[in-house]
Design a protein around this motif. Structure first.
Motif, PDB file in Angstrom:
ATOM      1  N   ARG A  81      -9.744  -9.548  -3.442  1.00  0.00           N
ATOM      2  CA  ARG A  81      -9.494  -8.313  -4.198  1.00  0.00           C
ATOM      3  C   ARG A  81      -8.858  -7.299  -3.252  1.00  0.00           C
ATOM      4  N   TRP A  82      -7.552  -7.275  -3.224  1.00  0.00           N
ATOM      5  CA  TRP A  82      -6.841  -6.450  -2.259  1.00  0.00           C
ATOM      6  C   TRP A  82      -6.991  -4.957  -2.533  1.00  0.00           C
ATOM      7  N   ASP A  83      -7.277  -4.574  -3.765  1.00  0.00           N
ATOM      8  CA  ASP A  83      -7.414  -3.153  -4.059  1.00  0.00           C
ATOM      9  C   ASP A  83      -8.678  -2.547  -3.454  1.00  0.00           C
ATOM     10  N   SER A  84      -9.548  -3.369  -2.907  1.00  0.00           N
ATOM     11  CA  SER A  84     -10.742  -2.858  -2.235  1.00  0.00           C
ATOM     12  C   SER A  84     -10.515  -2.652  -0.741  1.00  0.00           C
ATOM     13  N   HIS A  85      -9.312  -2.941  -0.271  1.00  0.00           N
ATOM     14  CA  HIS A  85      -8.962  -2.768   1.143  1.00  0.00           C
ATOM     15  C   HIS A  85      -7.912  -1.656   1.269  1.00  0.00           C
ATOM     16  N   VAL A  86      -8.089  -0.798   2.263  1.00  0.00           N
ATOM     17  CA  VAL A  86      -7.234   0.379   2.416  1.00  0.00           C
ATOM     18  C   VAL A  86      -6.675   0.444   3.832  1.00  0.00           C
TER      19      VAL A  86
ATOM     20  N   ASN B 172      -6.856   6.425   4.339  1.00  0.00           N
ATOM     21  CA  ASN B 172      -8.078   5.705   3.975  1.00  0.00           C
ATOM     22  C   ASN B 172      -8.327   5.693   2.469  1.00  0.00           C
ATOM     23  N   GLN B 173      -7.422   6.317   1.703  1.00  0.00           N
ATOM     24  CA  GLN B 173      -7.495   6.257   0.247  1.00  0.00           C
ATOM     25  C   GLN B 173      -6.326   5.470  -0.345  1.00  0.00           C
TER      26      GLN B 173
ATOM     27  N   SER C 145      -4.990   2.165  -1.105  1.00  0.00           N
ATOM     28  CA  SER C 145      -5.427   0.774  -1.234  1.00  0.00           C
ATOM     29  C   SER C 145      -4.235  -0.158  -1.416  1.00  0.00           C
ATOM     30  N   PHE C 146      -4.437  -1.411  -1.061  1.00  0.00           N
ATOM     31  CA  PHE C 146      -3.398  -2.423  -1.228  1.00  0.00           C
ATOM     32  C   PHE C 146      -3.382  -2.908  -2.682  1.00  0.00           C
ATOM     33  N   GLN C 147      -2.201  -3.234  -3.138  1.00  0.00           N
ATOM     34  CA  GLN C 147      -2.021  -3.717  -4.502  1.00  0.00           C
ATOM     35  C   GLN C 147      -1.313  -5.066  -4.462  1.00  0.00           C
TER      36      GLN C 147
ATOM     37  N   ALA D 213       0.868  -1.183   0.000  1.00  0.00           N
ATOM     38  CA  ALA D 213       0.000   0.000   0.000  1.00  0.00           C
ATOM     39  C   ALA D 213       0.902   1.229   0.000  1.00  0.00           C
TER      40      ALA D 213
END
Length: 240
Positions: free
Chosen positions: A83-88, A67-68, A70-72, A58
């Motif tokens: 889907r890691w990009d939906s988690h921040v 909070n913006q 996101s994990f990649q 991230a």
């Protein structure tokens, strides 16, 4: 208004010399905070290949709206069917960071203007009653705001370190069995520590300079009227 005429003598006095230090310190304050970029990493594994770790990252930075961030996952694939990009990351520290950087930029601009006044319009500054008083009031206000902004930013930085450190493994929802998460690393925040130090250093500089600015005001120096009276406007009483 008198013409612009360069006079470097004020820079040799505490009033001008400390202003140069304030000018330099303000640059370090907003540059070390506003230019930061970092990232935090975690190692993820899932059955049946629990030894096959994937690195999830991230990226975060100024103004630290975590909070913006996101994990990649590597190559954009869904590691462990997540889907890691939906988690921040957790937290929004933009208010403290932006207040600190914005104030430091305004201080830099004010120091630039003040130095031009000291060097180019020395006589105007020394002969005026309003300019030194305005300078004195701004100095007191700036000292207080440096204390407020540096303290707020120091607290925010502490929270940022927590939010991007090992605790993120406990906060991420996907990091529950059978998914195994381990904290990897986080970018060193040494420059952010330096920014906090320069914030409090600026407070000390401005607080110390308040005395030298005060000496230029009419509160410390006698006014022209009182000076004329003391020099001969009223003769001293004679004995009988």
């Amino acid at each position: 208004m008198s013409a612009f005429q360069v006079n470097l003598n004020p820079l040799k006095e505490p009033l001008g010399f400390i202003k140069i230090l304030e000018w330099i310190a303000s640059i370090f304050a907003f540059a070390t905070c506003g230019g930061f970029k970092g990232r935090t990493e975690i190692q993820v594994s899932c059955p049946p290949k629990v030894t096959d770790n994937k690195t999830i990252t991230a990226t975060f930075g100024y103004p630290f709206r975590l909070n913006q961030a996101s994990f990649q996952s590597p190559s954009g694939v869904n590691v462990c069917e997540v889907r890691w990009d939906s988690h921040v990351l957790i937290g929004d520290y933009s208010s403290s960071a932006q207040f600190y950087v914005t104030f430091a930029v305004f201080v830099f601009l004010y120091c630039t203007a003040a130095l031009l006044l000291y060097v180019g319009y020395t006589n105007l500054y020394r002969e005026s009653r309003k300019l030194p008083m305005i300078d004195f009031i701004i100095t007191l206000v700036a000292t207080f705001l440096w204390l407020v902004s540096a303290s707020a930013w120091a607290k925010a930085l502490t929270d940022i370190k927590v939010a991007t450190g090992p605790n993120i493994v406990q906060e991420l929802l996907p990091c529950k069995p059978p998914v195994t998460c381990q904290f990897g690393s986080v970018t060193s925040m040494g420059s952010l520590n330096v920014s906090v130090i320069f914030g409090f250093l600026n407070m000390i500089l401005w607080g110390g300079n308040a005395w030298f600015v005060y000496k230029e005001t009419s509160l410390h120096s006698p006014s022209n009227t009182s000076a004329s009276h003391s020099q001969g406007g009223i003769p001293p009483p004679t004995g009988i």
